[in-house]
Design a protein around this motif. Structure first.
Motif, mmCIF file in Angstrom:
data_model
loop_
_atom_site.group_PDB
_atom_site.id
_atom_site.type_symbol
_atom_site.label_atom_id
_atom_site.label_comp_id
_atom_site.label_asym_id
_atom_site.label_seq_id
_atom_site.Cartn_x
_atom_site.Cartn_y
_atom_site.Cartn_z
ATOM 1 N N TRP A 82 0.921 -1.035 0.265
ATOM 2 C CA TRP A 82 0.156 -0.141 -0.253
ATOM 3 C C TRP A 82 1.118 1.382 -0.082
ATOM 4 C CZ3 TRP A 82 -5.895 0.659 0.717
ATOM 5 C CH2 TRP A 82 -6.119 -0.881 0.618
ATOM 6 N N THR B 174 -7.720 -3.664 3.128
ATOM 7 C CA THR B 174 -8.779 -2.794 3.400
ATOM 8 C C THR B 174 -9.772 -2.000 2.154
ATOM 9 O OG1 THR B 174 -7.194 -1.477 4.486
ATOM 10 C CG2 THR B 174 -8.807 -0.159 4.645
ATOM 11 N N HIS C 152 -15.180 4.712 5.642
ATOM 12 C CA HIS C 152 -14.965 4.329 4.149
ATOM 13 C C HIS C 152 -16.280 5.097 3.362
ATOM 14 C CE1 HIS C 152 -11.753 2.257 5.991
ATOM 15 N NE2 HIS C 152 -11.793 1.910 6.807
ATOM 16 N N HIS D 95 -5.179 4.238 0.830
ATOM 17 C CA HIS D 95 -5.844 4.463 1.854
ATOM 18 C C HIS D 95 -6.310 6.116 1.554
ATOM 19 C CE1 HIS D 95 -3.559 1.327 3.457
ATOM 20 N NE2 HIS D 95 -4.801 0.856 4.738
ATOM 21 N N SER E 73 -10.071 5.704 2.924
ATOM 22 C CA SER E 73 -10.732 6.143 3.912
ATOM 23 C C SER E 73 -10.908 7.726 4.159
ATOM 24 C CB SER E 73 -8.943 5.369 5.357
ATOM 25 O OG SER E 73 -9.451 4.336 4.977
ATOM 26 N N HIS F 31 -5.098 4.006 9.077
ATOM 27 C CA HIS F 31 -4.198 2.878 8.282
ATOM 28 C C HIS F 31 -3.149 3.003 7.596
ATOM 29 C CE1 HIS F 31 -8.295 -0.008 7.659
ATOM 30 N NE2 HIS F 31 -9.094 1.370 8.099
#
Lengths: 370, 103
Positions: free
Chosen positions: A26, A137, A247, A257, A261, A284
Motif C-alpha cells: 500500500w 482495507t 470508508h 488509503h 478512507s 490506516h
C-alpha cells in the motif's frame, strides 16, 4: 453495473487474490524514520488518564441510573452510560487490539478484554478480523469489516444505530462458539491454533450473561440488563455514526488509503469517545501510531492527504448523497482530490478508481468529493 | 555452509532501533538493543511478509508495522497475535566498528 459479493468465500475473494489486490503493497506518505519513531513511541500516561476517566464516568452514570431507577430522571444517566458502554468501548476495543494505547502490554490486554465483552466481539476472532481489515482495507471479498457495501444496506446501518443486528449477531456467534464450533467465514482468517481460545472466551461470556439474566429474573426487573448487555443496544449510535464515516462512499479495491478512507475533524467529546479514530487515513497508513499522537501525525502529513472533512455534519453531507446514489448506481463512488503538495495517486494501479478509463463502460464512476 | 557477512557499521543503528540489510536476494532485520547488543532476524514478518525494519523496537521486542504483531528479536519468538510463527535468528558479532552476521 457490476455486482459484488462481499462474502469471504465468494468469487470476489478469489478475484482479489488473482489480481494481486490481496495483501498488496500500500501507499505510504514518506516520513523520516526519526520522526516516525517519535510518533510510534509508547507511553502509559495518556491512556491511563483516559481509561480512569472512562471507567470512572461509567461507574458514576450507572450508579445514578440505578439510584433513580425506575424514574424518568434516570434516563439521561442511562443514555450517557450507554454511549460509553456501547460506543466508547468500540474504540477501546479497536485501539487496544492494535496494542498501541499503553506501553505496558497487559494494560492493553485488560482493556481489550473488557471492551470486547461490552461490544460482544470475541477478542480472539475479532483480532484476526481486524488484521484482515488492515491488510485488505475495503477490498471486496477480503475485508470482513466493510460497513457500507454497494448497494449500501441503509436499513442495516440504521438499525445498527441501536445495535440491533451487530449485537444479535455477536450473541448468536457467542453461543455458536461456546458450543465448540466456528462460523465457516471465521475459519478463513483465524488460525486453527487459536480456535480453542475463541471457544474458551465465548463460554466465559455465556456464564456472565447467564448470571445477569438470572439476577434479572430473581429481581423481576431489567435493571441488571441495563448495566450489562442492553447498553450495547441503546448506546451504540455514536460508534455507528462515526464508524460509517471511515470508508463509506469511497473507492473499493484500491491500495491507497487516501482513496478509500476519510479523516474528519470532530468535537472533543466525540474524539474522546472515538479515541481520535477520526484521523482514519492516518491510522490506516500508520497503525503503529497511538491514538494520542494521531493529531501530530495528521499535521505532519496532511500536505499529502485529501482535505479532512471539517465536521461530522459536513462529512454526512458528503456521504449521504453518494450512498443514496449507490442504491441505484452501485459503481458510483467519491474520489478525493489531493492538494498540489501531495504525491499523485498511482494512475497505473487505480485506473478504474480514478475514473479515467472511459472506454470501459463497466468502470465505476468517480464523483468528486466536496 | 555458513559464513560471516559484513552487514553494517555499529553506529548505523541507533540504540533501541532496527535497520534493514539485504544480501543475495534475502532480507534481514538487524537490531541494536537498549543495552547495546546486536541481533539479527529474518527481515519479513512471519504473518504477512511486511518488513520489520519499519517497525517499533521496544526493549527486546520488535513490533510489526502492519498489524502490530510482536516478536522477541533475541530468540525470534512470536509474542502477540496476529503473529504465530517464530522468526529465524542469526548469530551476530561486532568487530571493530562493523556488525557481522552469520548466514
Amino acid at each position: 453495473m457490476n455486482t459484488r459479493d462481499y462474502s469471504l468465500l465468494g468469487p470476489d475473494a478469489a478475484r482479489a487474490v488473482d489480481t494481486g489486490l490481496a495483501a498488496a503493497d500500500w501507499y505510504h506518505t514518506d516520513i523520516p524514520r526519526k520522526d516516525m519513531k517519535a510518533l510510534m513511541k509508547r507511553e502509559d500516561q495518556p491512556a491511563i488518564r483516559d481509561t480512569v476517566l472512562l471507567f470512572g464516568l461509567m461507574v458514576v452514570f450507572a450508579a445514578l441510573g440505578i439510584a433513580l431507577w425506575p424514574s424518568l430522571w434516570s434516563v439521561p444517566f442511562w443514555l450517557a452510560y450507554g454511549v460509553l458502554y456501547g460506543s466508547a468501548m468500540d474504540s477501546r476495543w479497536h485501539e487496544c487490539g492494535h496494542g498501541t494505547p499503553f506501553r505496558t502490554g497487559r494494560y492493553n490486554d485488560w482493556v481489550y478484554q473488557v471492551a470486547s465483552f461490552c461490544m460482544v466481539r470475541n477478542p480472539v476472532s475479532w483480532r484476526w478480523s481486524h488484521a484482515r481489515h488492515h491488510t485488505d482495507t475495503v477490498i471486496v471479498g477480503r475485508d470482513p469489516e466493510i460497513v457500507a457495501m454497494r448497494p449500501p444496506a441503509l436499513f442495516r446501518i440504521f438499525i445498527n444505530l441501536f445495535g440491533v443486528l451487530d449485537a444479535l449477531q455477536g450473541w448468536k456467534r457467542m453461543l455458536l462458539n461456546a458450543s465448540g464450533r466456528l462460523d465457516p467465514e471465521e475459519a478463513t482468517y483465524i488460525p486453527e491454533s487459536e480456535h480453542p481460545k475463541v471457544i474458551r472466551v465465548a463460554r466465559i461470556w455465556v456464564v456472565i450473561y447467564a448470571v445477569t439474566l438470572t439476577l434479572a429474573v430473581a429481581m423481576q426487573s431489567i435493571l441488571p440488563l441495563m448495566v450489562i448487555g442492553l447498553p450495547r443496544l441503546y448506546g451504540a449510535w455514536h460508534h455507528v455514526m462515526t464508524g460509517v464515516l471511515q470508508h463509506a462512499g469511497l473507492a473499493e479495491n484500491v491500495i491507497d488509503h487516501r482513496l478509500n478512507s476519510r479523516t474528519v475533524y470532530m468535537n472533543p467529546v466525540s474524539r474522546f469517545i472515538y479515541w481520535n479514530m477520526n484521523y482514519h487515513v492516518e491510522h490506516h497508513m500508520f497503525p503503529m501510531v497511538p491514538y494520542h499522537r494521531l493529531p501530530e501525525l495528521h499535521a505532519m502529513i496532511k500536505h499529502d492527504l485529501p482535505a479532512a472533512n471539517p465536521s461530522i455534519w459536513a462529512a454526512y453531507r458528503e456521504v449521504l448523497p453518494i450512498l443514496r446514489r449507490q442504491l441505484a448506481y452501485h459503481d458510483d463512488f467519491l474520489t478525493r482530490t489531493l492538494p498540489e503538495t501531495a504525491r499523485p495517486y498511482r494512475a497505473d494501479l487505480h485506473q478504474s478508481a480514478l475514473g479515467n478509463s472511459a472506454a470501459d463502460t463497466s468502470t465505476p464512476t468517480a464523483v468528486p468529493a466536496e | 555452509m555458513t559464513n560471516w557477512i559484513d552487514a553494517c557499521g555499529a553506529d548505523d543503528i541507533e540504540e533501541e532501533d532496527v535497520i534493514r540489510f539485504d544480501h543475495e536476494g534475502r532480507t534481514f532485520a538487524i537490531y541494536r538493543s537498549p543495552d547495546d547488543n546486536y541481533f539479527c532476524t529474518d527481515g519479513l514478518c512471519s504473518h504477512e511478509q511486511v518488513h520489520l525494519a519499519d517497525g517499533l523496537v521496544m526493549d527486546h521486542t520488535i513490533e510489526c508495522p502492519k498489524h502490530n504483531g510482536q516478536f522477541d528479536y533475541r530468540s525470534g519468538e512470536a509474542l502477540r497475535a496476529p503473529v504465530c510463527v517464530n522468526l529465524a535468528t542469526y548469530p551476530v558479532k561486532v568487530e571493530g566498528d562493523r556488525v557481522l552476521i552469520e548466514i
